[in-house]
Design a protein around this motif. Structure first.
Motif, PDB file in Angstrom:
ATOM      1  N   THR A  93       2.342 -11.321 -24.814  1.00 21.74           N
ATOM      2  CA  THR A  93       2.225 -12.990 -25.797  1.00 21.74           C
ATOM      3  C   THR A  93       1.814 -13.998 -24.846  1.00 21.74           C
ATOM      4  N   ARG A 100       5.427  -4.871 -30.236  1.00 22.61           N
ATOM      5  CA  ARG A 100       6.656  -4.880 -30.958  1.00 22.61           C
ATOM      6  C   ARG A 100       7.038  -3.687 -31.541  1.00 22.61           C
ATOM      7  N   THR A 101       6.547  -2.653 -32.443  1.00 24.75           N
ATOM      8  CA  THR A 101       6.748  -1.872 -33.000  1.00 24.75           C
ATOM      9  C   THR A 101       7.202  -0.975 -31.580  1.00 24.75           C
ATOM     10  N   LEU A 143       8.338  -1.393 -28.790  1.00 28.11           N
ATOM     11  CA  LEU A 143      10.246  -1.450 -28.416  1.00 28.11           C
ATOM     12  C   LEU A 143      11.072  -1.155 -29.570  1.00 28.11           C
ATOM     13  N   VAL A 144      10.509  -1.881 -30.854  1.00 27.43           N
ATOM     14  CA  VAL A 144      11.296  -0.546 -32.265  1.00 27.43           C
ATOM     15  C   VAL A 144      12.217   0.029 -31.854  1.00 27.43           C
ATOM     16  N   LEU A 202       4.906  -6.876 -23.366  1.00 30.63           N
ATOM     17  CA  LEU A 202       4.653  -7.669 -24.264  1.00 30.63           C
ATOM     18  C   LEU A 202       4.864  -9.168 -24.194  1.00 30.63           C
ATOM     19  N   ARG A 241      10.981   0.969 -22.344  1.00 34.83           N
ATOM     20  CA  ARG A 241      11.186  -0.014 -23.160  1.00 34.83           C
ATOM     21  C   ARG A 241      11.230  -0.865 -21.847  1.00 34.83           C
ATOM     22  N   GLU A 300       8.518  -4.102 -23.075  1.00 30.07           N
ATOM     23  CA  GLU A 300       9.373  -5.737 -22.817  1.00 30.07           C
ATOM     24  C   GLU A 300       8.388  -6.392 -21.781  1.00 30.07           C
ATOM     25  N   GLU A 355      13.883   0.705 -28.831  1.00 34.66           N
ATOM     26  CA  GLU A 355      15.577   0.431 -28.989  1.00 34.66           C
ATOM     27  C   GLU A 355      16.588   1.456 -29.883  1.00 34.66           C
ATOM     28  N   ILE A 366       0.156  -7.475 -30.031  1.00 31.41           N
ATOM     29  CA  ILE A 366       1.580  -6.780 -29.994  1.00 31.41           C
ATOM     30  C   ILE A 366       1.900  -7.041 -31.368  1.00 31.41           C
ATOM     31  N   GLY A 367       1.762  -7.166 -31.642  1.00 32.95           N
ATOM     32  CA  GLY A 367       2.095  -5.933 -33.150  1.00 32.95           C
ATOM     33  C   GLY A 367       2.352  -4.259 -32.656  1.00 32.95           C
ATOM     34  N   ASP A 371      -2.881 -10.122 -30.967  1.00 35.71           N
ATOM     35  CA  ASP A 371      -2.162  -9.960 -32.062  1.00 35.71           C
ATOM     36  C   ASP A 371      -2.077  -8.978 -32.969  1.00 35.71           C
TER      37      ASP A 371
END
Lengths: 352, 677
Positions: B578, B623-624, B626-627, B574, B567, B571, B630, B619-620, B616
């Protein structure tokens, strides 16, 4: 010759004594009335006139009533059927064929008037509101659902262990001349340590070889025989006839022991011991032993070794005991209590 | 030589003299004290007295109590009576029926002088023994009833009077003082001697005497007969059985027959514990089974049949357990079976409307008997199934047959349970029946899934899956049953159905008022039950229960750190993406559909847009990822401890298995009926 009483005489006898009115007394009625002061006989003529007048009036009233009734009766209308008598016409001349006269059909009877009570129309049906349908029951896999829950009786906590009931003495003040016996199954012999009884009581002491019933013995080594003392004396009859009590002492039986046991122990299966006084008590103790022992195969205590041969459940429970020397063999309940004590102590020690 | 010849003559000549002064007369007058002893003890007693008297009883009765002795005696009745008693004692000690016949011949001389209690007692007592010897049960009953009415009853009032005045031991109390011994002898004659002599039928009229004897008579005089030497305990057991659940409408014949059978059972049980299933044990088991058959034949009512089956099922269970334990399978034929017991239970259930006709004095007795029979049926069934599963392991080439035998036994119990536990009148179902149903349901699935090899049909696999779910409904606190269900579903290729099947079971637990009350009141077993309930309230833990193994918990915990590292890495990635995306500036307008090649600036702007799109997308993805990480971390930090708390709750099932009266059985019963229409 015996006279047969007739039915008439019987009837007459039955009638006897009962006062019955006489016709002569009725005829003589007015004569009797004349005797009363202030009473005047009206005379026969007046009575006849009265009778005739009354009769006329009565008949007139009856005829009038008949007229009244007749006037009230409904009129009956005669239904007249008009029939036409057909007469055959004279034969027509041959070249002209006369037309047949039409046959009048009979008039059909008027249709009967039937009054039929009209049913009251029901109230308009209210449109049912949509209700939430109950959820379907959960899928039944093996067992059907049940409508209610049984009331469950609360189980009683296990009762404290019972002690053997002391026998009731009929007379507490009665002297107990003999010491209590130590065993049941043996021929009663005098205990060497027991004080010698007085001659009268000693002679009166009844020999008591009565055996208490025991379960069938198995081949397992039994507890060492113990010496019993005689029972209380019976009433003496004559000193010369009293039996003296010197039966032979039972020899101590040497028993074979399993090789894996301590020499100071002797084994016995629980089933070969005397049963408990109560079947329910025995079952309860077995249940507690099974629950406490778990998978423990053995428990050892000063009372001996307790082998839990089978403790799957009460249905198959088996136990074997190697009793310590010098300890009297009790019944199943006493051995189960000892086993439970052993298990409890063992579990306490393991917790420490 | 002459001296040697003279010795026997002298001995013979001395016999009458010895007989004349013999104490045998006293011993015989007191014979009511010891006449009911066992033969061995009686022989020892007579030998001892013979030694003391200097003449054996056989000789004494021939010399001193011969035919002419009564004529010369001052009390001819006493001589005749002693002769009869002596012959009876010789018969009882030796079993010689000729002695009994001579005793009867002697005592019949007293038939005209029965006004004396002592004469009448011995008269009926000896004739009762003859009736036993000949198997004449009606004569036996008649003699004892005569004895009671004409000897015992007339003696009771005088004995009470003398006892009240402390004169019962007076020398002049006579035969009245013998009353406690008469009680004892009578009880032994009815309860023990009759069974030893094989008179098993027609004793019911004597049940009233047995009750009277138990009612403050036998054992009520410990100063005369100590309690240890009295048959009171035996008598009380018989009377308790007469009035209890194991009776046959109060039949004494049946009660004695069942008592005798249980003695043989105890002997076989002792041999089983000591020797295992050797030849002698098998023989004892057959004898016990035969005795139970005799008792069953004696049973007139369904109550009696249920009592026999309750006892004999225990023997069946012991044998199955011993076979499993010892790994042997001797042939022990028996008329009794679990099916027979179930049939008796069903018949009793159908006759519930008229309990008195079936022998039950009250509904409480009926319910207790039915529950006891049920418990024996369930435990015998489980023991038998365990035996077959063990055989399946021991003999792999027969595993299929043995596993199916076990499955059939489990299915039979489940059918029995469904028939009676789900209908009316459930009070005859014991609390422990619900856990036993769980064991049977799980055992059915295990038999087919784990023991039967790979030759299962699809229908069998589906059926075993259904059984697992049924087992979970009955006892959801078995943590090991959940992975068994998923394994079963996996064989069917229906792993996805797990949550559909498991959620209703979990909801039933989490919404149960009975479970909640049990935990709130801290009833026995509340801690493991609470742990399981907490686990079932989380769908993630439900998945853990189904798919995670106990061994993988540590591995799952260790992987948590790895997840956290991943994770952190995601992060940082990401953040980097970004930042890069930010450095490219704001995204411009969309490029034209047909860019003008002459305009450089427009072309450069079109290249930047493609790069931005790629950024982009990355980055998407970050994020996925990372979710997801989590979520995994959250699941493991919350659900894993709940799952871990369910470990170690297996002991609850063991406790319930060992104890029929465990309090949690009550909870299972409530849960079974909870929420059902």
């Amino acid at each position: 010759m015996k006279r047969i009483p007739s039915l008439r005489s019987d009837r007459a006898r039955r009638r006897g004594g009962r006062p019955r009115p006489s016709l002569a007394r009725l005829v003589a009625g007015p004569a009797v009335a004349v005797r009363y002061p202030g009473y005047a006989d009206p005379g026969d003529e007046r009575r006849t006139a009265t009778f005739l007048t009354g009769s006329l009036l009565l008949h007139a009233a009856a005829v009038a009533a008949l007229f009244v009734i007749a006037s009230l009766a409904p009129e009956i209308e005669d239904r007249i059927l008009h029939l036409q008598i057909l007469s055959q016409a004279p034969p027509p001349p041959p070249p002209v064929v006369p037309e047949p006269l039409p046959i009048a059909a009979p008039e059909p009877p008027p249709p009967p008037v039937v009054r039929v009570a009209r049913p009251i129309p029901p109230p308009p049906i209210a449109v049912p509101q949509p209700v939430a349908r109950p959820l379907p029951p959960p899928p039944v896999v093996a067992l059907e659902p049940l409508p209610q829950i049984d009331r469950i009786a609360k189980r009683e906590a296990p009762r404290p262990l019972e002690r053997a009931e002391a026998p009731r003495r009929t007379d507490p003040a009665a002297p107990h001349l003999a010491p209590p016996p130590l065993a049941i199954d043996r021929v009663t012999v005098a205990s060497p340590d027991a004080p010698r009884l007085p001659a009268a009581h000693r002679a009166a002491s009844p020999p008591d070889p009565i055996r208490a019933p025991r379960p069938v013995r198995d081949v397992a080594p039994a507890p060492a025989p113990v010496v019993a003392v005689p029972a209380a004396p019976a009433p003496p009859r004559a000193a010369a006839q009293r039996p003296s009590l010197t039966p032979p002492r039972q020899p101590r039986i040497e028993r074979s022991r399993p090789s894996d046991t301590r020499p100071d122990l002797h084994g016995v299966a629980l089933g070969s011991l005397a049963p408990c006084k109560s079947d329910a008590r025995e079952l309860d103790l077995k249940q507690r032993t099974v629950a406490t022992a778990g998978k423990l195969p053995l428990c050892e205590s000063p009372a001996g070794r307790f082998h839990f041969v089978e403790t799957k459940n009460v249905n198959a429970f088996l136990m074997r005991i190697e009793q310590a020397a010098g300890r009297r063999s009790g019944d199943r309940c006493s051995e189960l209590i000892l086993a439970l004590d052993c298990l409890t102590d063992s579990s306490r020690r393991s917790r420490r | 030589m002459r001296a040697l010849l003279a010795l026997p003559l002298l001995w013979v000549a001395s016999l009458p003299a010895a007989a004349a002064e013999s104490p045998w007369s006293g011993y015989l007058d007191y014979a009511y004290v010891y006449s009911s002893a066992e033969p061995e003890a009686l022989r020892a007693r007579l030998a001892q007295y013979g030694g003391e008297a200097g003449i054996r009883l056989e000789d004494y009765v021939s010399v001193a109590l011969g035919s002419g002795a009564a004529d010369a005696a001052s009390d001819p009745d006493a001589v005749v009576r002693r002769a009869a008693i002596a012959r009876l004692l010789l018969y009882l000690a030796s079993g010689d029926s000729e002695q009994l016949d001579r005793s009867v011949d002697a005592v019949e001389d007293l038939s005209g002088r029965l006004d004396r209690n002592e004469n009448r007692y011995w008269y009926h007592y000896i004739l009762a023994h003859r009736a036993l010897e000949r198997g004449q049960r009606f004569d036996f009953v008649g003699e004892l009833l005569e004895l009671w009415l004409h000897v015992i009853v007339p003696l009771e009032t005088p004995y009470d009077t003398l006892e009240t005045l402390s004169l019962s031991e007076s020398p002049h109390s006579g035969f009245v003082a013998a009353l406690p011994y008469l009680y004892e002898s009578l009880a032994r004659l009815i309860l023990i001697r009759s069974q030893q002599m094989g008179v098993h039928n027609g004793l019911d009229p004597l049940a009233a005497l047995v009750r009277l004897l138990a009612d403050g008579r036998v054992g009520a005089h410990p100063d005369v007969i100590p309690a240890e030497l009295s048959s009171r305990a035996y008598l009380e057991r018989i009377v308790t059985r007469l009035d209890g659940t194991e009776s046959d409408a109060g039949s004494l014949s049946f009660t004695l027959a069942l008592f005798e059978a249980s003695k043989y059972h105890d002997a076989a049980r002792a041999l089983l514990a000591e020797r295992g299933l050797d030849a002698e044990t098998v023989k004892a088991l057959r004898v016990a089974s035969g005795a139970y058959e005799a008792a069953l034949d004696q049973a007139v009512t369904l109550q009696g049949k249920a009592a026999v089956y309750t006892r004999v099922l225990s023997q069946l269970g012991e044998v199955y357990a011993a076979k499993q334990r010892l790994g042997v399978d001797p042939d022990i034929e028996s008329r009794f079976s679990i099916e027979g017991a179930i049939e008796v239970y069903g018949n009793l259930k159908e006759s519930e409307g008229d309990l008195a006709a079936q022998g039950y004095p009250s509904r409480d007795v009926y319910v207790a008997a039915m529950q006891r029979l049920w418990e024996e049926i369930q435990e015998t069934s489980l023991n038998a199934a365990d035996f077959y599963l063990t055989r399946a392991l021991q003999k792999p080439h027969l595993a299929d047959d043995h596993a199916r035998s076990a499955a059939r036994i489990h299915a039979r119990y489940l059918s029995f349970f469904q028939r009676f536990a789900t209908g009316d009148g459930r009070e005859t179902v014991p609390d422990s029946a619900y856990f036993a149903a769980y064991e049977a349901a799980r055992g059915y699935g295990d038999s087919l899934q784990s023991y039967a090899g790979g030759s299962l049909s699809r229908a069998e696999m589906e059926q075993s899956t259904h059984r697992y779910v049924a087992a979970l409904r009955l006892f959801p606190f078995d943590r090991q049953l959940w992975p068994a269900l998923t394994a079963s579903l996996e064989r069917l290729g229906k792993e996805n159905d797990y949550l559909d099947l498991a959620r209703p079971v979990a909801e039933a637990v989490t919404t149960s008022r009975a479970v909640d009350g049990w935990i709130q009141n801290a009833e026995p077993g509340a801690d493991p039950i609470a742990a399981i309930r907490r686990a079932l309230s989380d769908s993630q833990v439900l998945v853990y229960l189904g798919f995670a193994e106990e061994e993988t918990v540590e591995e799952l915990e260790n992987s948590l750190a790895e997840l956290r590292a991943r994770r952190d890495e995601a992060e940082s990635q990401l953040v980097a993406l970004t930042a890069k995306r930010e450095s490219l500036g704001r995204r411009g307008a969309a490029p034209p559909a047909a860019p003008d090649p002459s305009v450089r600036e427009a072309a450069a702007r079109a290249v930047d847009a493609v790069e931005v799109e790629a950024l982009d997308a990355r980055i998407g993805d970050a994020r996925t990822s990372l979710v997801r990480l989590e979520k995994q971390i959250a699941a493991r930090t919350t659900a894993l401890p709940l799952f871990k708390a369910t470990l170690g709750t297996e002991s609850l099932a063991d406790e319930l298995r060992a104890r029929r009266d465990h309090p949690v059985h009550t909870l299972l019963r409530r849960m079974f009926y909870e929420g059902r229409p």
